[in-house]
Structure formats: structure tokens, C-alpha cells
Design a protein around this motif. Structure first.
Motif, mmCIF file in Angstrom:
data_model
loop_
_atom_site.group_PDB
_atom_site.id
_atom_site.type_symbol
_atom_site.label_atom_id
_atom_site.label_comp_id
_atom_site.label_asym_id
_atom_site.label_seq_id
_atom_site.Cartn_x
_atom_site.Cartn_y
_atom_site.Cartn_z
ATOM 1 N N ALA A 13 0.823 -1.205 0.000
ATOM 2 C CA ALA A 13 0.000 0.000 0.000
ATOM 3 C C ALA A 13 0.863 1.263 0.000
ATOM 4 N N GLY A 14 1.988 1.242 0.687
ATOM 5 C CA GLY A 14 2.897 2.391 0.691
ATOM 6 C C GLY A 14 3.437 2.680 -0.698
ATOM 7 N N LEU A 15 3.771 1.634 -1.405
ATOM 8 C CA LEU A 15 4.255 1.817 -2.776
ATOM 9 C C LEU A 15 3.146 2.335 -3.678
ATOM 10 N N ALA A 16 1.935 1.811 -3.502
ATOM 11 C CA ALA A 16 0.795 2.275 -4.303
ATOM 12 C C ALA A 16 0.441 3.715 -3.962
ATOM 13 N N ALA A 17 0.493 4.066 -2.682
ATOM 14 C CA ALA A 17 0.165 5.430 -2.270
ATOM 15 C C ALA A 17 1.171 6.423 -2.836
ATOM 16 N N ARG A 18 2.416 6.027 -2.861
ATOM 17 C CA ARG A 18 3.446 6.916 -3.411
ATOM 18 C C ARG A 18 3.211 7.143 -4.903
ATOM 19 N N ALA A 19 2.754 6.117 -5.592
ATOM 20 C CA ALA A 19 2.456 6.250 -7.018
ATOM 21 C C ALA A 19 1.209 7.109 -7.242
#
Length: 82
Positions: A13-19
Motif C-alpha cells: 500500500a505504501g508503494l501504491a500510495a506513493r504512485a
């Protein structure tokens, strides 16, 4: 097993949120991951407090991404003010 699942989902989710967050964030991979995990934990505990999830159940992926976006946005706001 619930907390491990929350951490794993928080990582993704952190990677998706950053994107999903617009603009340039000046943070590395590890900080993004940690903030994503914090957002996932936040979504899990808020969901349990509001009765959306049972005790021991983790937040789903969408709630974790929303929590991670909120935490990343707050971090970006605080880091920008320094």
C-alpha cells in the motif's frame, strides 16, 4: 497472523500510495515503506474501532492504501514546513 498480514499489505500500500500521490516526494524506498505500513496499521485500528473489522482482522487493500495516502500526505506537509 493478522499483524503480519497488515504489515505485508502496508508495504504494498505504501508503494501504491506513493504512485498515487501527485508531486515529487523527496523520500526513499524505506521511508515510503515504513509510512505505508503505518498507514495500514492506522486503517486497521480505525476500522476495528469503528466496527468495520473484527478483532485480529486486518484492513483490506483499499483501506490500507487510503491510510497510507493520508500518512504520506501528512508527512509531506510536515516535511515541507521545516
Amino acid at each position: 497472523m493478522g499483524i503480519i498480514w497488515t504489515i505485508l499489505i502496508g508495504f504494498i500500500a505504501g508503494l501504491a500510495a506513493r504512485a498515487l500521490l501527485p508531486g515529487k516526494q523527496a523520500m526513499g524506498f524505506i521511508l515510503t515503506t515504513v509510512l505505508g505500513i503505518a498507514g495500514s496499521l492506522l486503517a486497521t485500528y480505525l476500522g476495528q474501532a469503528m466496527g468495520w473489522y473484527t478483532a485480529g482482522a486486518g484492513a483490506d487493500f483499499v483501506a490500507s492504501v487510503v491510510g497510507a495516502v493520508v500518512v504520506l500526505a501528512i508527512y509531506g506537509f510536515i516535511a515541507r514546513r521545516r
